[in-house]
Design an enzyme around this catalytic site. Structure first.
Site, PDB file in Angstrom:
ATOM      1  N   GLY A   6       0.803  -1.227   0.000  1.00 51.97           N
ATOM      2  CA  GLY A   6       0.000   0.000   0.000  1.00 51.97           C
ATOM      3  C   GLY A   6       0.833   1.272   0.000  1.00 51.97           C
ATOM      4  O   GLY A   6       0.281   2.369  -0.004  1.00 51.97           O
ATOM      5  N   SER A   7       2.132   1.122  -0.007  1.00 50.08           N
ATOM      6  CA  SER A   7       2.996   2.309   0.138  1.00 50.08           C
ATOM      7  C   SER A   7       3.111   3.140  -1.131  1.00 50.08           C
ATOM      8  O   SER A   7       3.449   4.325  -1.071  1.00 50.08           O
ATOM      9  CB  SER A   7       4.399   1.866   0.592  1.00 50.08           C
ATOM     10  OG  SER A   7       4.888   0.819  -0.220  1.00 50.08           O
ATOM     11  N   VAL A  45       5.431 -10.033   1.947  1.00 50.54           N
ATOM     12  CA  VAL A  45       4.294 -10.961   1.809  1.00 50.54           C
ATOM     13  C   VAL A  45       4.692 -12.365   1.358  1.00 50.54           C
ATOM     14  O   VAL A  45       3.896 -13.294   1.468  1.00 50.54           O
ATOM     15  CB  VAL A  45       3.192 -10.404   0.861  1.00 50.54           C
ATOM     16  CG1 VAL A  45       2.532  -9.161   1.442  1.00 50.54           C
ATOM     17  CG2 VAL A  45       3.728 -10.162  -0.542  1.00 50.54           C
ATOM     18  N   SER A  50      -3.495  -9.218 -13.715  1.00 52.39           N
ATOM     19  CA  SER A  50      -3.037  -8.325 -14.787  1.00 52.39           C
ATOM     20  C   SER A  50      -3.573  -8.867 -16.107  1.00 52.39           C
ATOM     21  O   SER A  50      -3.818 -10.072 -16.236  1.00 52.39           O
ATOM     22  CB  SER A  50      -1.506  -8.327 -14.833  1.00 52.39           C
ATOM     23  OG  SER A  50      -1.053  -7.769 -16.043  1.00 52.39           O
ATOM     24  N   TYR A 106       6.189 -13.204 -14.587  1.00 52.59           N
ATOM     25  CA  TYR A 106       5.088 -12.310 -14.169  1.00 52.59           C
ATOM     26  C   TYR A 106       3.744 -12.837 -14.681  1.00 52.59           C
ATOM     27  O   TYR A 106       2.756 -12.898 -13.935  1.00 52.59           O
ATOM     28  CB  TYR A 106       5.374 -10.910 -14.703  1.00 52.59           C
ATOM     29  CG  TYR A 106       4.400  -9.846 -14.264  1.00 52.59           C
ATOM     30  CD1 TYR A 106       4.452  -9.303 -12.979  1.00 52.59           C
ATOM     31  CD2 TYR A 106       3.436  -9.357 -15.134  1.00 52.59           C
ATOM     32  CE1 TYR A 106       3.568  -8.301 -12.583  1.00 52.59           C
ATOM     33  CE2 TYR A 106       2.553  -8.359 -14.745  1.00 52.59           C
ATOM     34  CZ  TYR A 106       2.616  -7.835 -13.468  1.00 52.59           C
ATOM     35  OH  TYR A 106       1.736  -6.850 -13.085  1.00 52.59           O
ATOM     36  N   LYS A 119       0.538 -13.992 -12.459  1.00 52.74           N
ATOM     37  CA  LYS A 119      -0.760 -13.314 -12.549  1.00 52.74           C
ATOM     38  C   LYS A 119      -1.857 -14.260 -13.044  1.00 52.74           C
ATOM     39  O   LYS A 119      -3.028 -14.098 -12.687  1.00 52.74           O
ATOM     40  CB  LYS A 119      -0.645 -12.072 -13.437  1.00 52.74           C
ATOM     41  CG  LYS A 119       0.252 -10.979 -12.835  1.00 52.74           C
ATOM     42  CD  LYS A 119      -0.293 -10.505 -11.491  1.00 52.74           C
ATOM     43  CE  LYS A 119       0.531  -9.408 -10.863  1.00 52.74           C
ATOM     44  NZ  LYS A 119       0.003  -8.943  -9.581  1.00 52.74           N
TER      45      LYS A 119
END
Ligand code: NAP
Length: 245
Positions: A11-12, A62, A140, A153, A157
């Protein structure tokens, strides 16, 4: 979302930051998870609080199973519940398949896919007790359509989509919805890193002829987290300017 407690992983910055703001604007107490960007997470907490909202920051990688258990337990201990989980934390380590290192493959899977599993694994126990919950996973368009140079990636996803559907089926009977958002190209640090030529070529594939904004993804996340979205589960919703249809 008044009285609800939300966790936004990653969330940063970028999309996660916009989602945290949107949930806080909707009245939720927001736990901003970050990995390395403590100052940015703290700035966001202060921004939410300056508008009268409630926010907390929590460092956690995470991809670490045990740390995710601590994260979820810590939230429940501090706030008494966990109602909304947004699995947004994500990384890229692009490269052609033939040259991709094992480490680059594993790291992307560990953060993007295993990270989402880790938080759902622990958050769902709490949501089952509460007999309600909202889980929103960032996939994505690349997870649907594939992309050259992103085997790691795209796999992560696509995995997120499978995880979303399995969790949706498993948790539906207890009033928990699980959905995925599949953004196209969104203006954040992640896409800023792309070479100018790649950006231009990407825009030419987008019917709406521009990159999206983090707020345009956040608006969907806020809707999926709301009471109004209570009959939507197991779906993959694209926010991509028409790129994949
Ligand atoms: P971004 O600007 O690069 O931000 C990534 C966020 O993830 C940061 O807050 C970062 O935190 C966090 N993060 C990275 N590794 C982490 C870890 N191991 N543990 C916890 N947090 C971690 O990315 P973005 O563009 O906003 O993307 C957000 C999500 O949307 C990702 O899942 C991405 O794959 C997905 N997405 C993005 C686009 C796009 O065009 N931007 C398109 C499709 C999907 P720290 O800075 O604190 O390390």
């Amino acid at each position: 979302m008044e009285g609800k407690v939300a966790l936004v992983t990653g969330g940063s910055r970028g999309i996660g930051r916009a989602i945290a703001l949107a949930l806080a604007d909707g009245g939720a107490t927001v736990v901003i998870n970050y990995n390395g960007s403590r100052d940015k997470a703290m700035d966001l907490k202060q921004e939410i609080e300056s508008k009268g909202g409630r926010a907390e920051i929590y460092q956690c990688n995470v991809s670490d199973f045990a740390k995710c258990e601590e994260l979820i337990q810590g939230i429940v201990k501090q706030f008494g519940s966990l109602d909304i989980l947004v699995n947004n934390a994500g990384i890229t380590k692009d490269g052609l398949l033939m040259k991709m290192t094992e480490e680059d493959f594993d790291q992307v899977i560990d953060v993007n896919l295993k990270g989402a599993f880790n938080t759902i694994r622990f958050a769902s126990r709490q949501m089952l007790k509460q007999k309600s919950g909202r889980i929103i996973n960032l996939s994505s368009v690349v997870g649907v359509a594939g992309n050259a140079g992103q085997a790691n990636y795209a796999s992560s996803k696509a995995g997120v989509i499978g995880l979303t559907k399995a969790a949706a089926k498993e948790l539906a009977s207890r009033g928990i919805t699980v959905n995925a958002i599949a953004p196209g190209f969104i203006e954040t640090d992640m896409t800023d890193a792309l070479p100018e030529k790649v950006k231009e070529a990407s825009v030419s594939q987008i019917p709406l002829a521009r990159f999206g904004k983090a707020e345009e993804v956040a608006a969907l996340a806020a809707f999926l987290a709301s009471e109004a979205a209570g009959y939507i589960t197991g779906q993959v919703i694209h926010v991509d300017g028409g790129m994949v249809m």
